[in-house]
Write an enzyme that holds these catalytic residues in place. Structure first.
Site, mmCIF file in Angstrom:
data_model
loop_
_atom_site.group_PDB
_atom_site.id
_atom_site.type_symbol
_atom_site.label_atom_id
_atom_site.label_comp_id
_atom_site.label_asym_id
_atom_site.label_seq_id
_atom_site.Cartn_x
_atom_site.Cartn_y
_atom_site.Cartn_z
ATOM 1 N N GLY A 14 -9.763 2.384 -15.959
ATOM 2 C CA GLY A 14 -8.888 1.548 -15.122
ATOM 3 C C GLY A 14 -9.685 1.032 -13.929
ATOM 4 O O GLY A 14 -9.140 0.818 -12.851
ATOM 5 N N GLY A 17 -8.654 -2.021 -11.725
ATOM 6 C CA GLY A 17 -7.319 -2.017 -11.112
ATOM 7 C C GLY A 17 -7.340 -1.901 -9.593
ATOM 8 O O GLY A 17 -8.388 -1.763 -8.954
ATOM 9 N N LEU A 19 -6.077 0.507 -7.633
ATOM 10 C CA LEU A 19 -6.447 1.813 -7.081
ATOM 11 C C LEU A 19 -7.972 1.963 -7.019
ATOM 12 O O LEU A 19 -8.524 2.448 -6.029
ATOM 13 C CB LEU A 19 -5.845 2.935 -7.937
ATOM 14 N N ARG A 69 -14.102 2.748 4.472
ATOM 15 C CA ARG A 69 -13.866 3.117 5.891
ATOM 16 C C ARG A 69 -15.151 2.958 6.707
ATOM 17 O O ARG A 69 -15.106 2.817 7.916
ATOM 18 C CB ARG A 69 -13.323 4.542 6.000
ATOM 19 N N LYS A 140 -0.746 10.118 -10.137
ATOM 20 C CA LYS A 140 0.698 10.063 -10.168
ATOM 21 C C LYS A 140 1.150 8.610 -10.374
ATOM 22 O O LYS A 140 0.370 7.709 -10.112
ATOM 23 C CB LYS A 140 1.291 10.650 -8.883
ATOM 24 N N HIS A 170 -2.644 12.087 -3.518
ATOM 25 C CA HIS A 170 -3.642 11.918 -2.459
ATOM 26 C C HIS A 170 -3.125 12.352 -1.088
ATOM 27 O O HIS A 170 -3.916 12.563 -0.181
ATOM 28 C CB HIS A 170 -4.205 10.496 -2.447
ATOM 29 N N LYS A 174 -5.132 14.272 2.558
ATOM 30 C CA LYS A 174 -5.179 13.703 3.910
ATOM 31 C C LYS A 174 -5.440 14.814 4.922
ATOM 32 O O LYS A 174 -4.794 15.863 4.879
ATOM 33 C CB LYS A 174 -3.853 13.004 4.252
ATOM 34 N N GLU A 208 5.738 2.167 5.335
ATOM 35 C CA GLU A 208 4.642 1.235 5.070
ATOM 36 C C GLU A 208 5.024 -0.166 5.526
ATOM 37 O O GLU A 208 6.175 -0.582 5.378
ATOM 38 C CB GLU A 208 4.348 1.171 3.575
ATOM 39 N N HIS A 232 4.590 12.450 -2.960
ATOM 40 C CA HIS A 232 4.074 12.617 -1.594
ATOM 41 C C HIS A 232 5.084 13.314 -0.670
ATOM 42 O O HIS A 232 4.746 14.264 0.040
ATOM 43 C CB HIS A 232 3.718 11.261 -0.976
HETATM 44 C C1 BG6 Z 1 0.592 5.434 -3.396
HETATM 45 C C2 BG6 Z 1 1.708 4.521 -3.791
HETATM 46 O O1 BG6 Z 1 0.698 6.656 -4.058
HETATM 47 O O2 BG6 Z 1 0.639 5.646 -2.007
HETATM 48 C C3 BG6 Z 1 1.637 3.205 -3.046
HETATM 49 O O3 BG6 Z 1 1.660 4.270 -5.191
HETATM 50 C C4 BG6 Z 1 1.539 3.455 -1.555
HETATM 51 O O4 BG6 Z 1 2.759 2.389 -3.335
HETATM 52 C C5 BG6 Z 1 0.467 4.478 -1.247
HETATM 53 O O5 BG6 Z 1 1.263 2.237 -0.921
HETATM 54 C C6 BG6 Z 1 0.517 4.875 0.209
HETATM 55 O O6 BG6 Z 1 -0.607 5.630 0.499
HETATM 56 P P1 BG6 Z 1 -1.148 5.726 1.979
HETATM 57 O O7 BG6 Z 1 -2.290 6.674 1.888
HETATM 58 O O8 BG6 Z 1 -1.544 4.346 2.376
HETATM 59 O O9 BG6 Z 1 -0.003 6.242 2.783
#
Ligand code: BG6
Length: 475
Positions: A14, A17, A19, A69, A140, A170, A174, A208, A232
């Site tokens: 992928g 893509g 991600l 970053r 996920k 993820h 963090k 977001e 999350h």
């Molecule tokens: C992802 C979602 O898991 O997390 C996205 O699929 C979302 O839709 C993203 O934008 C948000 O991640 P972060 O690290 O920017 O808060």
């Protein structure tokens, strides 16, 4: 200092893509800069694209330039690019070509593909004899609902032993989310009051400003519940609510997190607020409504916002509501955990100008302006008693001079050194689906909200004080 991983290749399935461009390629580049990739290592991009190595290198270059970053250093990138290879998956037998491109006896294979594509790819990996020596990283959402998650787990685990599977969320990578554990268990102060005796309620927001970007068609079948809440948000709840683990190991963390997941009451669909953004203004920019995004149905009922109340039925948390919410195209990016403490037992200042003593609260800013603050009351200078809310503030940027590393760097590295601590176990994935399944089965109508707002008004009305704690950081 990061442990150098053993000799292995890295395959990103992928690789063309969103991600891969936003997160994985920049994370690999930064790990390369830190000397944290295996010393000898081919990074194989695989995708249904008619690309060759040069086009993949150009794509990786753009990805690093736009999303890394650290800023792109051309000479460093040229060194990084020497590791890159590309395998088109359009042709039949693409996974055999992946195997042929792997030089090392071991490899990490990252499936950055939609949930529906995972099962076929896992079978292709087995057919191409890419199971032994493979650490399989899966993104996920893990499945689409409880039944499909169970089926997916059974299928993958029939092919790959559990210890070779790394389910990534993820948020657990963090720094600020991990710091929740250090804040709670690395300090004697807070843990003593971290319970129903002192805490009135907990608020968790994942907000977001972004919309659905280029993922409209994918997001249509997912929505905020599957995209953020099932994974999350519930993971963050589990870290706020868990008992102290015996040690920071995969096994101890699993036991304690799993206990919280077992104790979560499934979300009550009649009390969940679902919203969908309409056109509006965010970040000074006019943006279209969700239904106008490419790939989205004009009469879509997919939620881009969701808020609800969660209960964790344990001795520690009985009766303490956890209010959770997430949304796209909100007023700004802002993810935080707020622990709101109970009122003082008696207002001893009654009879003065002080009518009300405000509640104390601790805010853990997950992003941006990463940090922690404690809000408390202070006397306003002057002859009479008047109370003013003030804060004590810890800021990552001020204390550690810089922004924390990206979650994907940490998690990719953990998978390369076979550390499972921050990955999600099968039982937790399935239990998390159980918690949200009622909302999938009986979704309430979606309420429109303008892009650039904080979501439907109904989500304020559900809060004890009629609003969420959202004071802005000074930075
Ligand atoms: C992802 C979602 O898991 O997390 C996205 O699929 C979302 O839709 C993203 O934008 C948000 O991640 P972060 O690290 O920017 O808060």
């Amino acid at each position: 200092m990061l442990t150098p991983p053993e000799h292995q290749d890295i395959v990103v399935v992928g690789a063309s893509g969103d991600l891969a461009a936003r997160k994985l390629i920049p994370a690999l580049y930064n790990l390369f800069l830190e000397g944290a990739l295996p010393e000898v290592c081919t990074i194989i991009g695989a995708a249904i694209q008619d690309w060759d190595r040069e086009s993949f290198v150009a794509h990786a270059h753009d990805a690093v330039a736009s999303f890394s970053r650290t800023s792109l250093e051309e000479s460093q990138f040229r060194e990084f690019a020497k590791h890159l290879a590309f395998v088109p998956l359009a042709e039949h037998g693409g996974m055999d070509a992946v195997r042929a491109a792997c030089d090392a006896p071991k490899r990490l294979i990252y499936l950055a593909i939609p949930p529906g594509a995972i099962m076929p790819v896992v079978h292709e990996l087995a057919q191409a004899r890419l199971v032994e020596g493979t650490s399989l990283v899966i993104e996920k959402p893990f499945g689409f609902d409880l039944a499909s998650a169970k089926e997916l787990n059974r299928t993958i685990e029939a092919v790959f032993p559990r210890e070779q599977i790394y389910r990534i969320d993820h948020y657990l990578g963090k720094e600020t989310v991990q710091n929740l554990l250090v804040f709670r268990f690395g300090n004697a102060l807070f843990e003593r009051i971290w319970n129903r005796d002192s805490i009135h309620h907990v608020e968790i927001t994942v907000g977001e400003a972004l919309g659905v970007e280029h993922r409209g068609a994918f997001y249509e079948s997912v929505g905020a519940l599957r995209d953020i809440v099932q994974n999350h948000l519930l993971q963050v709840v589990s870290l706020v609510a868990m008992e102290p683990p015996a040690a920071f190991t995969a096994e101890s963390m699993f036991y304690e997190q799993y206990k919280v997941f077992r104790a979560m009451e499934p979300l009550d669909p009649s009390r969940v607020i679902r919203g969908q953004y309409g056109p509006g203004v965010t970040g000074g920019e006019k943006v279209p409504g969700y239904r106008e995004e490419p790939g989205v149905a004009r009469d879509s009922r997919t939620e881009t916002y969701i808020a609800g109340t969660l209960h964790v039925d344990t001795w520690r948390w009985a009766g303490v509501p956890f209010y959770i919410r997430t949304g796209k195209r909100l007023a700004r990016q802002d993810s935080r955990v707020v622990i709101v403490f109970k009122d003082v037992p008696l207002n001893v200042f009654r009879g003065t100008e002080v009518e009300e003593v405000k509640k104390n609260f601790v805010t853990i800013r997950l992003q941006p302006h990463e940090g922690i603050s404690l809000a408390f009351s202070a006397k306003l200078p002057g002859p009479s008693i008047q109370i003013d809310p003030v804060t004590m503030d810890f800021s990552y940027a001020r204390a550690f001079k810089g922004t924390p590393p990206e979650a994907y760097e940490r998690l990719l590295h953990d998978a390369l050194v076979h550390d499972h601590t921050l990955f999600i176990a099968t039982d937790i994935v399935e239990r998390a689906w159980e918690v949200v399944q009622g909302v999938i089965d009986n979704p309430s109508p979606v309420i429109p909200y303008p892009a650039g707002s904080w979501g439907p008004e109904e989500a304020n009305a559900m809060m004890p004080s009629g609003h969420w704690h959202m004071e802005e950081s000074e930075e």
